[in-house]
Design an enzyme around this catalytic site. Structure first.
Site, mmCIF file in Angstrom:
data_model
loop_
_atom_site.group_PDB
_atom_site.id
_atom_site.type_symbol
_atom_site.label_atom_id
_atom_site.label_comp_id
_atom_site.label_asym_id
_atom_site.label_seq_id
_atom_site.Cartn_x
_atom_site.Cartn_y
_atom_site.Cartn_z
ATOM 1 N N PRO A 111 126.357 -66.207 111.562
ATOM 2 C CA PRO A 111 125.910 -65.205 112.532
ATOM 3 C C PRO A 111 125.329 -63.946 111.906
ATOM 4 C CG PRO A 111 128.310 -65.403 112.505
ATOM 5 C CD PRO A 111 127.769 -66.544 111.708
ATOM 6 N N ASN A 112 124.303 -63.475 112.566
ATOM 7 C CA ASN A 112 123.613 -62.216 112.245
ATOM 8 C C ASN A 112 122.717 -62.297 111.011
ATOM 9 O OD1 ASN A 112 124.720 -60.606 114.435
ATOM 10 N ND2 ASN A 112 126.664 -60.849 113.380
ATOM 11 N N ARG A 140 118.974 -55.672 109.283
ATOM 12 C CA ARG A 140 120.410 -55.446 109.418
ATOM 13 C C ARG A 140 120.965 -54.726 108.183
ATOM 14 N NH1 ARG A 140 124.943 -60.065 108.490
ATOM 15 N NH2 ARG A 140 126.697 -58.847 109.253
ATOM 16 N N TYR A 185 122.823 -55.545 102.943
ATOM 17 C CA TYR A 185 122.358 -56.943 102.911
ATOM 18 C C TYR A 185 120.962 -57.104 102.310
ATOM 19 C CZ TYR A 185 126.431 -57.640 105.842
ATOM 20 O OH TYR A 185 127.728 -57.679 106.311
ATOM 21 N N ASN A 215 126.411 -69.694 103.638
ATOM 22 C CA ASN A 215 126.866 -68.331 103.865
ATOM 23 C C ASN A 215 127.384 -68.305 105.297
ATOM 24 O OD1 ASN A 215 127.373 -65.689 104.329
ATOM 25 N ND2 ASN A 215 125.437 -64.906 103.508
ATOM 26 N N ALA A 226 130.328 -63.763 109.031
ATOM 27 C CA ALA A 226 131.638 -63.314 109.531
ATOM 28 C C ALA A 226 132.619 -64.475 109.723
ATOM 29 C CB ALA A 226 131.452 -62.557 110.834
ATOM 30 N N HIS A 244 135.642 -65.367 107.354
ATOM 31 C CA HIS A 244 136.947 -64.700 107.420
ATOM 32 C C HIS A 244 137.816 -65.184 108.572
ATOM 33 C CE1 HIS A 244 134.563 -62.332 104.735
ATOM 34 N NE2 HIS A 244 133.794 -61.883 105.713
ATOM 35 N N ASP A 270 137.324 -77.091 107.838
ATOM 36 C CA ASP A 270 137.641 -78.508 108.089
ATOM 37 C C ASP A 270 136.384 -79.373 108.040
ATOM 38 O OD1 ASP A 270 140.306 -77.955 108.319
ATOM 39 O OD2 ASP A 270 140.391 -78.138 110.510
ATOM 40 N N GLU A 324 129.469 -71.497 98.154
ATOM 41 C CA GLU A 324 129.571 -70.428 99.160
ATOM 42 C C GLU A 324 128.850 -69.191 98.625
ATOM 43 O OE1 GLU A 324 133.676 -69.504 99.860
ATOM 44 O OE2 GLU A 324 133.226 -67.805 101.167
ATOM 45 N N HIS A 373 127.718 -65.103 99.471
ATOM 46 C CA HIS A 373 127.736 -63.867 100.261
ATOM 47 C C HIS A 373 126.748 -62.910 99.625
ATOM 48 C CE1 HIS A 373 131.322 -65.278 102.284
ATOM 49 N NE2 HIS A 373 131.768 -65.623 101.093
ATOM 50 N N SER A 430 126.631 -59.661 99.988
ATOM 51 C CA SER A 430 127.362 -58.480 99.526
ATOM 52 C C SER A 430 128.592 -58.918 98.735
ATOM 53 C CB SER A 430 127.787 -57.636 100.733
ATOM 54 O OG SER A 430 128.696 -58.366 101.553
ATOM 55 N N ARG A 438 134.441 -54.471 99.837
ATOM 56 C CA ARG A 438 134.260 -53.962 101.197
ATOM 57 C C ARG A 438 135.611 -53.899 101.927
ATOM 58 N NH1 ARG A 438 129.458 -56.951 103.974
ATOM 59 N NH2 ARG A 438 129.744 -55.170 105.381
ATOM 60 N N ARG A 467 137.420 -58.481 104.924
ATOM 61 C CA ARG A 467 136.383 -59.354 104.354
ATOM 62 C C ARG A 467 136.822 -59.986 103.031
ATOM 63 N NH1 ARG A 467 131.704 -58.013 107.416
ATOM 64 N NH2 ARG A 467 131.823 -55.864 108.112
HETATM 65 C C1 DHK Z 1 127.688 -61.604 105.696
HETATM 66 C C2 DHK Z 1 128.261 -61.152 106.837
HETATM 67 O O1 DHK Z 1 127.600 -61.217 107.986
HETATM 68 C C3 DHK Z 1 129.591 -60.534 106.846
HETATM 69 O O2 DHK Z 1 130.268 -60.763 108.058
HETATM 70 C C4 DHK Z 1 130.440 -61.005 105.679
HETATM 71 C C5 DHK Z 1 128.423 -61.694 104.423
HETATM 72 C C6 DHK Z 1 129.677 -60.849 104.377
HETATM 73 C C7 DHK Z 1 127.497 -61.487 103.240
HETATM 74 O O3 DHK Z 1 127.741 -60.625 102.400
HETATM 75 O O4 DHK Z 1 126.509 -62.226 103.135
HETATM 76 O O5 DHK Z 1 131.631 -60.255 105.640
#
Ligand code: DHK
Length: 156
Positions: free
Chosen positions: A12-13, A20, A25, A76, A79, A82, A89, A100, A102, A104, A109, A113
């Site tokens: 998401p996002n 963003r 990011y 990735n 959110a 977490h 699963d 995996e 991320h 950031s 943070r 997270r």
């Molecule tokens: C991306 C997100 O959207 C956050 O919710 C994670 C992650 C970190 C990233 O760093 O790519 O906590």
């Protein structure tokens, strides 16, 4: 010979990358990341398909669909890292390597997270390298998927 397929799954996002919180990011969009990974994939002899969803169940279905199709997954979960045992699963059902990513450094943070459920299944975790983290993950998958004894893609 067909190139091994790598699925790059994003939670998401991450469709909002570029707009963003760029100080966290970065300025690259998800389309920029897809283009860079496709180009690097060509060099590494890998085919790359990047997907994104804002919905947990859709990400679960993307992972299920990768079974028998993708040689490796870069994920990735954003959110959902977490919170999602469902994504963990689903990854346990996948037979190939999982990296995996991320953007950031989640450990620098907020405390919520710091823990990722997905890490329990990941063969490697890359955090804090920005968009370059996807390229690093792709290089690692190329190493993991290289046939034993092959020198292809090695620098020396
Ligand atoms: C991306 C997100 O959207 C956050 O919710 C994670 C992650 C970190 C990233 O760093 O790519 O906590």
């Amino acid at each position: 010979m067909p190139r091994p397929m790598i699925h790059i799954l994003n939670g998401p996002n991450l469709n909002m990358l570029g707009q963003r919180e760029p100080e966290i990011y970065g300025h690259e969009t998800l389309q920029d990341i897809a283009a860079a990974c496709e180009a690097l994939g060509m060099q590494l002899g890998l085919e790359v398909a990047l997907r994104q969803s804002n919905h947990e169940g859709e990400i679960v279905e993307m992972i299920q669909a990768a079974r028998g199709v993708a040689a490796g997954i870069i994920i990735n979960p954003a959110a959902y890292s977490h919170s999602s045992i469902a994504i963990l699963d689903a990854l346990h059902l996948f037979e190939g390597p999982v990296i995996e990513v991320h953007l950031s450094n989640i450990h620098r943070r907020e405390a919520f997270r710091h823990h990722s459920f997905v890490s329990a299944r990941a063969d490697a975790v890359i955090a804090g390298c920005g968009a370059e983290g996807y390229a690093l993950a792709l290089r690692r998958l190329a190493t993991l998927l290289r046939p034993a004894g092959s020198t292809q893609g090695r620098k020396t």
